[in-house]
Design an enzyme around this catalytic site. Sequence first.
Site, PDB file in Angstrom:
ATOM      1  N   TYR A 186      22.827  28.599  40.917  1.00  0.00           N
ATOM      2  CA  TYR A 186      22.142  29.505  39.988  1.00  0.00           C
ATOM      3  C   TYR A 186      20.981  28.778  39.307  1.00  0.00           C
ATOM      4  CZ  TYR A 186      21.920  32.181  35.490  1.00  0.00           C
ATOM      5  OH  TYR A 186      21.539  32.881  34.356  1.00  0.00           O
ATOM      6  N   HIS A 243      31.487  35.797  31.173  1.00  0.00           N
ATOM      7  CA  HIS A 243      31.290  34.670  30.262  1.00  0.00           C
ATOM      8  C   HIS A 243      32.442  34.584  29.272  1.00  0.00           C
ATOM      9  CE1 HIS A 243      27.016  35.266  31.568  1.00  0.00           C
ATOM     10  NE2 HIS A 243      27.139  33.969  31.667  1.00  0.00           N
ATOM     11  N   ASN A 290      23.751  30.660  25.797  1.00  0.00           N
ATOM     12  CA  ASN A 290      24.766  31.674  26.130  1.00  0.00           C
ATOM     13  C   ASN A 290      24.546  32.905  25.242  1.00  0.00           C
ATOM     14  OD1 ASN A 290      25.707  29.116  27.105  1.00  0.00           O
ATOM     15  ND2 ASN A 290      27.679  30.091  27.476  1.00  0.00           N
ATOM     16  N   GLY A 319      18.349  47.221  33.398  1.00  0.00           N
ATOM     17  CA  GLY A 319      18.460  48.081  32.214  1.00  0.00           C
ATOM     18  C   GLY A 319      19.874  48.412  31.768  1.00  0.00           C
ATOM     19  N   PRO A 369      17.162  31.350  27.294  1.00  0.00           N
ATOM     20  CA  PRO A 369      18.209  31.594  26.286  1.00  0.00           C
ATOM     21  C   PRO A 369      19.413  30.684  26.494  1.00  0.00           C
ATOM     22  CG  PRO A 369      17.639  33.610  27.498  1.00  0.00           C
ATOM     23  CD  PRO A 369      17.095  32.434  28.284  1.00  0.00           C
ATOM     24  N   ARG A 412      29.227  25.052  22.667  1.00  0.00           N
ATOM     25  CA  ARG A 412      28.214  25.987  23.152  1.00  0.00           C
ATOM     26  C   ARG A 412      27.375  26.509  21.989  1.00  0.00           C
ATOM     27  NH1 ARG A 412      29.661  23.980  27.013  1.00  0.00           N
ATOM     28  NH2 ARG A 412      30.352  24.806  29.044  1.00  0.00           N
ATOM     29  N   LEU A 429      23.415  43.246  29.649  1.00  0.00           N
ATOM     30  CA  LEU A 429      23.608  42.788  28.263  1.00  0.00           C
ATOM     31  C   LEU A 429      22.283  42.740  27.513  1.00  0.00           C
ATOM     32  CD1 LEU A 429      25.398  41.332  26.054  1.00  0.00           C
ATOM     33  CD2 LEU A 429      24.909  39.202  27.271  1.00  0.00           C
TER      34      LEU A 429
HETATM   35  P1  NAP Z   1      23.855  41.234  33.039  1.00  0.00           P
HETATM   36  O1  NAP Z   1      24.481  41.824  31.844  1.00  0.00           O
HETATM   37  O2  NAP Z   1      24.718  40.806  34.164  1.00  0.00           O
HETATM   38  O3  NAP Z   1      22.713  42.258  33.570  1.00  0.00           O
HETATM   39  C1  NAP Z   1      22.018  41.950  34.727  1.00  0.00           C
HETATM   40  C2  NAP Z   1      21.599  43.262  35.362  1.00  0.00           C
HETATM   41  O4  NAP Z   1      20.950  42.902  36.588  1.00  0.00           O
HETATM   42  C3  NAP Z   1      22.794  44.126  35.717  1.00  0.00           C
HETATM   43  O5  NAP Z   1      22.887  45.182  34.809  1.00  0.00           O
HETATM   44  C4  NAP Z   1      22.472  44.628  37.141  1.00  0.00           C
HETATM   45  O6  NAP Z   1      22.204  46.000  37.165  1.00  0.00           O
HETATM   46  C5  NAP Z   1      21.109  43.974  37.452  1.00  0.00           C
HETATM   47  N1  NAP Z   1      21.123  43.526  38.836  1.00  0.00           N
HETATM   48  C6  NAP Z   1      21.995  42.675  39.422  1.00  0.00           C
HETATM   49  N2  NAP Z   1      21.720  42.570  40.756  1.00  0.00           N
HETATM   50  C7  NAP Z   1      20.663  43.404  40.978  1.00  0.00           C
HETATM   51  C8  NAP Z   1      19.912  43.766  42.152  1.00  0.00           C
HETATM   52  N3  NAP Z   1      20.192  43.232  43.345  1.00  0.00           N
HETATM   53  N4  NAP Z   1      18.895  44.649  42.010  1.00  0.00           N
HETATM   54  C9  NAP Z   1      18.607  45.190  40.810  1.00  0.00           C
HETATM   55  N5  NAP Z   1      19.269  44.900  39.654  1.00  0.00           N
HETATM   56  C10 NAP Z   1      20.279  44.021  39.757  1.00  0.00           C
HETATM   57  O7  NAP Z   1      22.952  39.975  32.654  1.00  0.00           O
HETATM   58  P2  NAP Z   1      22.429  39.545  31.197  1.00  0.00           P
HETATM   59  O8  NAP Z   1      23.495  38.775  30.546  1.00  0.00           O
HETATM   60  O9  NAP Z   1      21.834  40.738  30.505  1.00  0.00           O
HETATM   61  O10 NAP Z   1      21.264  38.519  31.582  1.00  0.00           O
HETATM   62  C11 NAP Z   1      19.889  38.888  31.436  1.00  0.00           C
HETATM   63  C12 NAP Z   1      19.060  37.699  31.901  1.00  0.00           C
HETATM   64  O11 NAP Z   1      19.338  36.585  31.024  1.00  0.00           O
HETATM   65  C13 NAP Z   1      19.411  37.223  33.310  1.00  0.00           C
HETATM   66  O12 NAP Z   1      18.239  36.821  33.982  1.00  0.00           O
HETATM   67  C14 NAP Z   1      20.344  36.017  33.067  1.00  0.00           C
HETATM   68  O13 NAP Z   1      20.259  35.099  34.136  1.00  0.00           O
HETATM   69  C15 NAP Z   1      19.766  35.452  31.791  1.00  0.00           C
HETATM   70  N6  NAP Z   1      20.726  34.712  30.943  1.00  0.00           N
HETATM   71  C16 NAP Z   1      21.930  35.277  30.604  1.00  0.00           C
HETATM   72  C17 NAP Z   1      22.783  34.553  29.752  1.00  0.00           C
HETATM   73  C18 NAP Z   1      24.134  35.114  29.316  1.00  0.00           C
HETATM   74  O14 NAP Z   1      24.887  34.363  28.650  1.00  0.00           O
HETATM   75  N7  NAP Z   1      24.463  36.368  29.629  1.00  0.00           N
HETATM   76  C19 NAP Z   1      22.403  33.287  29.256  1.00  0.00           C
HETATM   77  C20 NAP Z   1      21.149  32.790  29.614  1.00  0.00           C
HETATM   78  C21 NAP Z   1      20.314  33.513  30.452  1.00  0.00           C
HETATM   79  P3  NAP Z   1      23.327  47.109  37.408  1.00  0.00           P
HETATM   80  O15 NAP Z   1      24.212  47.018  36.215  1.00  0.00           O
HETATM   81  O16 NAP Z   1      22.485  48.324  37.481  1.00  0.00           O
HETATM   82  O17 NAP Z   1      24.027  46.752  38.699  1.00  0.00           O
HETATM   83  O1  GFB Z   2      30.830  31.312  29.228  1.00  0.00           O
HETATM   84  P1  GFB Z   2      31.264  30.321  30.265  1.00  0.00           P
HETATM   85  O2  GFB Z   2      31.942  30.841  31.466  1.00  0.00           O
HETATM   86  O3  GFB Z   2      29.933  29.580  30.709  1.00  0.00           O
HETATM   87  O4  GFB Z   2      32.276  29.214  29.610  1.00  0.00           O
HETATM   88  P2  GFB Z   2      29.299  28.139  30.636  1.00  0.00           P
HETATM   89  C1  GFB Z   2      32.012  28.617  28.432  1.00  0.00           C
HETATM   90  C2  GFB Z   2      33.211  27.737  28.068  1.00  0.00           C
HETATM   91  O5  GFB Z   2      34.291  28.602  27.685  1.00  0.00           O
HETATM   92  C3  GFB Z   2      33.773  26.802  29.149  1.00  0.00           C
HETATM   93  C4  GFB Z   2      35.516  28.113  28.234  1.00  0.00           C
HETATM   94  O6  GFB Z   2      34.056  25.550  28.539  1.00  0.00           O
HETATM   95  C5  GFB Z   2      35.094  27.474  29.559  1.00  0.00           C
HETATM   96  O7  GFB Z   2      36.080  26.541  29.958  1.00  0.00           O
HETATM   97  N1  GFB Z   2      36.451  29.237  28.397  1.00  0.00           N
HETATM   98  C6  GFB Z   2      37.668  29.331  27.784  1.00  0.00           C
HETATM   99  C7  GFB Z   2      36.278  30.316  29.165  1.00  0.00           C
HETATM  100  N2  GFB Z   2      38.298  30.461  28.162  1.00  0.00           N
HETATM  101  C8  GFB Z   2      37.468  31.103  29.025  1.00  0.00           C
HETATM  102  C9  GFB Z   2      37.563  32.329  29.768  1.00  0.00           C
HETATM  103  O8  GFB Z   2      38.546  33.067  29.713  1.00  0.00           O
HETATM  104  N3  GFB Z   2      36.503  32.658  30.555  1.00  0.00           N
HETATM  105  C10 GFB Z   2      35.359  31.861  30.636  1.00  0.00           C
HETATM  106  N4  GFB Z   2      34.349  32.283  31.405  1.00  0.00           N
HETATM  107  N5  GFB Z   2      35.226  30.688  29.949  1.00  0.00           N
HETATM  108  C11 GFB Z   2      27.609  29.370  32.199  1.00  0.00           C
HETATM  109  C12 GFB Z   2      26.897  29.135  33.500  1.00  0.00           C
HETATM  110  O9  GFB Z   2      28.278  28.184  31.881  1.00  0.00           O
HETATM  111  O10 GFB Z   2      26.672  29.646  31.148  1.00  0.00           O
HETATM  112  C13 GFB Z   2      26.081  30.361  33.835  1.00  0.00           C
HETATM  113  O11 GFB Z   2      27.890  28.902  34.513  1.00  0.00           O
HETATM  114  C14 GFB Z   2      25.196  30.816  32.687  1.00  0.00           C
HETATM  115  O12 GFB Z   2      25.271  30.057  34.943  1.00  0.00           O
HETATM  116  C15 GFB Z   2      25.989  30.860  31.401  1.00  0.00           C
HETATM  117  O13 GFB Z   2      24.167  29.975  32.490  1.00  0.00           O
HETATM  118  C16 GFB Z   2      25.090  31.128  30.229  1.00  0.00           C
HETATM  119  O14 GFB Z   2      28.564  28.057  29.356  1.00  0.00           O
HETATM  120  O15 GFB Z   2      30.280  27.066  30.924  1.00  0.00           O
END
Ligand code: NAP
Ligand code: GFB
Length: 307
Positions: free
Chosen positions: A131, A174, A160, A9, A158, A203, A12
């Site tokens: 992962y 990210h 990114n 909760g 989803p 992306r 993001l």
């Molecule tokens: P997030 O911002 O990192 O939020 C994840 C939440 O999970 C955190 O707020 C954390 O809660 C909670 N959490 C982590 N470890 C936990 C544990 N051991 N027990 C209970 N809660 C725990 O992630 P998000 O970006 O919202 O992602 C939501 C979902 O979408 C995830 O399943 C992720 O894999 C998936 N997803 C994300 C992206 C992306 O780009 N962000 C892309 C594709 C899919 P606390 O803050 O309370 O510690």
């Molecule tokens: O968001 P990101 O870390 O995730 O990186 P991925 C996306 C792209 O941004 C890569 C470039 O090509 C990075 O090289 N980039 C440039 C940066 N500057 C930066 C920076 O300062 N920080 C970061 N983080 N990237 C993730 C997966 O892959 O996608 C996770 O590893 C998850 O598991 C997430 O699925 C959605 O898109 O490369």
Amino acid sequence: MKRILVTGGNGLVGSCFNTEEKREKYTVWNSKYCDLRDKTLVEKKLKGKWYDGIIHTAAKVGGVGGNMKYKGEFFYDNIMMNTNVIETARKEGIENLVVFLSTCVFPNDVEYPLTEKKIHLGPPHFSNDAYAYAKRMADIQIRAYREQYGLNYKSVIPTNIYGINDNFDIENGHVIPSLIHKCFIARETNTPLSIWGSGKPLREFIYNKDVAKITEWVLENYNEDEPIILSTSEEISIKEVVDIIVELMNFKGKVKWDTDKPDGQFRKPSDNSKIKNYLPNFKFTPLYNGLKGTINWFESNYENIRK
Ligand code: NAP
Ligand code: GFB
């Protein structure tokens, strides 16, 4: 549905359900309330609680840097949390549940665009394989529970995601939250803005509030074995994302490319026709508008953000 539990909760996506107007329908858990890796605790917290459905967003999440550095934690934490939540929900008789996968779970070497049927057709990219495999097992568990128990459990995929309440950790976050944070520091300290990699990777980005809205619909209306991709299907290069952030943050300094840092997967283009068929009138938030809102929120909440 009247009562829905949301895990993660503070996150993001989860935080989109953690608002005053949603309080009556949505109960949100965070890691302080319940560490989902602890099965006994999950059972204790869920025991006798009635929910029409669960939106399970909690996960160990990070960008390419965090995924490569903490592969063990990304595997263990995610496979334990997903397995515990799905099994305990079943035991408590909860009939509807959504878990989150990600387009990075798809095979690295597969014909593009990515479609739901291709999810298990080969190994994922090495940068996030731990992962990705943990997440793939949630899809397997979901399908098994649909088959044996007839439960309406399903998963969304989803691309990114970005938006307010993101994790602005510069090392493990990210790309979008990391770049917004780094650009802020570079502007405030008159230092160069360092970008990872070549800027060439492509992306697809989707706004967190759009993900939350579509996930609400999926929980209450989607009932298929196959997961469903949540995507705008609009690819953009990292270089173009940098240009928009630099413009919106009025950064006038030098931008430098750190090619010692990982580019990660070159691209992961997804086909969103399945969700578009179900929701033909859904208006995705344009990236420029979503970034503008996220940057304004970041600048006015800097002291209290995750970073
Ligand atoms: P997030 O911002 O990192 O939020 C994840 C939440 O999970 C955190 O707020 C954390 O809660 C909670 N959490 C982590 N470890 C936990 C544990 N051991 N027990 C209970 N809660 C725990 O992630 P998000 O970006 O919202 O992602 C939501 C979902 O979408 C995830 O399943 C992720 O894999 C998936 N997803 C994300 C992206 C992306 O780009 N962000 C892309 C594709 C899919 P606390 O803050 O309370 O510690
Ligand atoms: O968001 P990101 O870390 O995730 O990186 P991925 C996306 C792209 O941004 C890569 C470039 O090509 C990075 O090289 N980039 C440039 C940066 N500057 C930066 C920076 O300062 N920080 C970061 N983080 N990237 C993730 C997966 O892959 O996608 C996770 O590893 C998850 O598991 C997430 O699925 C959605 O898109 O490369």
